[in-house]
Design an enzyme around this catalytic site. Sequence first.
Site, PDB file in Angstrom:
ATOM      1  N   ASP A 122      13.424 -16.849   3.647  1.00 17.16           N
ATOM      2  CA  ASP A 122      12.156 -16.764   3.226  1.00 17.16           C
ATOM      3  C   ASP A 122      11.650 -15.611   4.230  1.00 17.16           C
ATOM      4  OD1 ASP A 122      11.754 -18.793   1.400  1.00 17.16           O
ATOM      5  OD2 ASP A 122      11.187 -20.118   2.672  1.00 17.16           O
ATOM      6  N   ASP A 141      10.098 -17.432  -5.105  1.00 17.56           N
ATOM      7  CA  ASP A 141       9.040 -18.268  -4.779  1.00 17.56           C
ATOM      8  C   ASP A 141       7.684 -17.402  -5.541  1.00 17.56           C
ATOM      9  OD1 ASP A 141      10.443 -20.073  -3.070  1.00 17.56           O
ATOM     10  OD2 ASP A 141       9.641 -19.235  -1.429  1.00 17.56           O
TER      11      ASP A 141
END
Length: 164
Positions: A122, A141
């Site tokens: 991330d 995401d």
Amino acid sequence: MHLSRNLSIILLIASNIVVDQISKFIVRANVTPYQESEILGSYLTLNNVENTGAFLGMGSDLNPTIKIIFLWILPVLVLSYLIYYIYKNKQMDNYSFIALCCIAGGGIANVFDRIAYGSVTDFLHIDLGGIFRTGIFNLADLSVTTGMFILLFGSFMNRKKQNE
């Protein structure tokens, strides 16, 4: 030029996976882990964080067997069914078609990371001064979230058409 439906499915899903994987490769190669870099001031920052759990790190501390079941096997089964559904449902409206392909592509990209690397990279964080703030996320995401918004928007538009 009109692409075949099956080719459109493959291209939409694959493009989501490829863009996500390229972005993660660049981040892993060029961004020091856990160091924050400003992209647009403090509103959009770049971080390199390895997430061993699911959404916002949930499940990071699970037993390894449970983690394999809930973060590998179950998502693979759900994504497999989703792709089957996209291929089989030929009456799907364009909003749902694009949305479900985005969701599938983003989901596959993150499951791939979990299986290949043991974690998901991330790297983006948005903080609009307390008005709106996200956790650290990646392009997969974003693809899943965008797909969900498109589904909601498409549902709204289809309901509006039916009421007219």
